[in-house]
Enzyme design. Structure first.
Site, mmCIF file in Angstrom:
data_model
loop_
_atom_site.group_PDB
_atom_site.id
_atom_site.type_symbol
_atom_site.label_atom_id
_atom_site.label_comp_id
_atom_site.label_asym_id
_atom_site.label_seq_id
_atom_site.Cartn_x
_atom_site.Cartn_y
_atom_site.Cartn_z
ATOM 1 N N ASP A 151 3.539 -1.875 4.694
ATOM 2 C CA ASP A 151 4.646 -1.937 5.669
ATOM 3 C C ASP A 151 4.655 -3.313 6.339
ATOM 4 O OD1 ASP A 151 5.751 0.669 5.363
ATOM 5 O OD2 ASP A 151 3.982 1.478 6.358
ATOM 6 N N LYS A 155 9.344 -7.470 12.673
ATOM 7 C CA LYS A 155 9.706 -8.002 13.998
ATOM 8 C C LYS A 155 8.430 -8.532 14.673
ATOM 9 C CE LYS A 155 13.618 -4.998 14.763
ATOM 10 N NZ LYS A 155 13.978 -3.640 15.142
ATOM 11 N N ASP A 187 7.009 -8.494 -0.134
ATOM 12 C CA ASP A 187 8.280 -9.212 -0.260
ATOM 13 C C ASP A 187 8.641 -9.889 1.065
ATOM 14 O OD1 ASP A 187 8.629 -6.733 0.945
ATOM 15 O OD2 ASP A 187 10.703 -6.517 0.277
ATOM 16 N N THR A 223 8.812 -0.891 -7.993
ATOM 17 C CA THR A 223 9.102 0.334 -7.235
ATOM 18 C C THR A 223 10.393 0.142 -6.442
ATOM 19 O OG1 THR A 223 7.914 -0.429 -5.283
ATOM 20 C CG2 THR A 223 6.632 0.800 -6.914
ATOM 21 N N GLU A 226 10.007 -2.633 -3.920
ATOM 22 C CA GLU A 226 10.141 -3.979 -4.483
ATOM 23 C C GLU A 226 11.608 -4.265 -4.798
ATOM 24 O OE1 GLU A 226 7.527 -4.923 -7.718
ATOM 25 O OE2 GLU A 226 8.360 -6.941 -7.891
HETATM 26 C C1 LIG Z 1 6.398 0.220 2.205
HETATM 27 S S1 LIG Z 1 5.529 1.603 1.573
HETATM 28 C C2 LIG Z 1 5.042 1.054 -0.065
HETATM 29 C C3 LIG Z 1 4.695 2.178 -0.997
HETATM 30 C C4 LIG Z 1 4.218 1.790 -2.399
HETATM 31 N N1 LIG Z 1 3.018 0.986 -2.340
HETATM 32 C C5 LIG Z 1 5.291 1.086 -3.177
HETATM 33 O O1 LIG Z 1 5.148 -0.112 -3.477
HETATM 34 O O2 LIG Z 1 6.268 1.754 -3.522
HETATM 35 C C6 LIG Z 1 4.006 1.556 2.483
HETATM 36 C C7 LIG Z 1 3.201 2.820 2.395
HETATM 37 O O3 LIG Z 1 1.962 2.618 3.060
HETATM 38 C C8 LIG Z 1 1.645 3.804 3.801
HETATM 39 N N2 LIG Z 1 0.701 3.387 4.869
HETATM 40 C C9 LIG Z 1 0.967 2.569 5.917
HETATM 41 N N3 LIG Z 1 -0.139 2.365 6.647
HETATM 42 C C10 LIG Z 1 -1.138 3.081 6.054
HETATM 43 C C11 LIG Z 1 -2.507 3.282 6.340
HETATM 44 N N4 LIG Z 1 -3.090 2.705 7.401
HETATM 45 N N5 LIG Z 1 -3.235 4.077 5.527
HETATM 46 C C12 LIG Z 1 -2.656 4.674 4.451
HETATM 47 N N6 LIG Z 1 -1.349 4.522 4.126
HETATM 48 C C13 LIG Z 1 -0.600 3.726 4.908
HETATM 49 C C14 LIG Z 1 2.987 4.312 4.279
HETATM 50 O O4 LIG Z 1 2.964 5.688 4.619
HETATM 51 C C15 LIG Z 1 3.858 4.022 3.043
HETATM 52 O O5 LIG Z 1 3.830 5.114 2.137
#
Ligand SMILES: C[S@@+](CC[C@H](N)C(=O)[O-])C[C@H]1O[C@@H](n2cnc3c(N)ncnc32)[C@H](O)[C@@H]1O
Length: 245
Positions: A151, A155, A187, A223, A226
């Protein structure tokens, strides 16, 4: 584990700024069905320390036992619904893949995909990757860590929520075997710069591409996250580090 160590962990859990939003775990009926049907097969039972994404420091999980074999270990941090994890785990049936994900509906979707492909080399922990790495994954035990599209918290006022801090880098590096690899993609250019600065400064990580970005890793499928970045005209940055020292 002493009482005071648990108390320290409890205080930390309460104070912590986390890298995810504590969203509702409400699931659609098909997700609920997948969760109920496949949870026991893939999701590890973890003792908690208050919140549903915490891990009790005294939790003992024997990864060889839960995978049913001793094999190279890959840990994916934040795989979401497993869009890249599932094909990549299917392409490497000889490795064990441990998924650390906080969001239960995403895990339910991952369960459907895992069951559809019949994979048996994946296990999931529903927890904050910080606590899961610290308390469930032994030091020096991981062959590869994958963090794809963490994530971005783009901001400025939210930057403190970004997962890839120097503290987290030190924890992840400690979990890698000597010469183990950490692969990352994002990204968001400023997050990529921050990650590179943080990881370049970690004494236990060596940048495989010191003066440039890593080439796109062919094994990594595109994905939705991306694709969304590409559609918005953003560049994709790959990074790759090796555990040294
Ligand atoms: C932007 S998504 C990307 C998902 C995947 N890696 C992709 O490329 O499609 C980020 C993911 O990280 C998870 N996430 C965020 N912080 C985390 C943490 N501290 N521990 C485990 N998962 C986390 C979120 O729930 C989310 O599913």
């Amino acid at each position: 584990m002493t009482g005071s160590a648990v108390e320290r962990a409890e205080r930390r859990t309460r104070r912590e700024v986390v890298s995810f939003v504590r969203r509702s775990n409400r699931m659609r009926p098909n997700q609920r069905r997948a969760w109920e049907t496949y949870r026991d097969r893939y999701v590890l039972d973890v003792a908690r320390l208050g919140t549903s994404t915490s891990v009790h420091p005294a939790t003992a999980i024997d990864l060889i036992e839960v995978f049913g074999r001793d094999a190279a270990l890959i840990v994916e941090i934040g795989p979401g619904a497993g869009e890249s994890l599932i094909p990549m785990a299917a392409a490497r049936p000889e490795v064990n893949v441990l998924a650390l994900e906080v969001y239960q509906p995403a895990i339910a979707r991952m369960l459907s995909g895992l069951a559809r492909t019949g994979l048996d080399n994946v296990r999931i922990v529903e927890a904050d990757a910080v606590a899961a790495l610290e308390y469930l994954v032994p030091a020096g035990s991981v062959d590869e860590i994958w963090s794809f599209f963490p994530d971005p918290w783009h901001k400025a006022r939210h930057h403190k929520r970004r997962l890839l801090t120097s503290e987290f880098a030190a924890l992840a590096a400690s979990r890698l075997r000597p010469a183990g690899i950490w692969r990352i993609a994002t990204d968001w250019g400023d997050y990529a710069d921050q990650i590179r600065e943080v990881l370049d400064n970690d004494p236990f990580l060596g940048n495989l591409y010191p003066n440039c970005w890593a080439p796109r890793w062919d094994a990594r499928p595109i994905t939705h996250f991306e694709q969304r970045g590409l559609d918005a005209g953003r560049q994709i940055f790959d990074l790759a580090y090796r555990r040294v020292g």
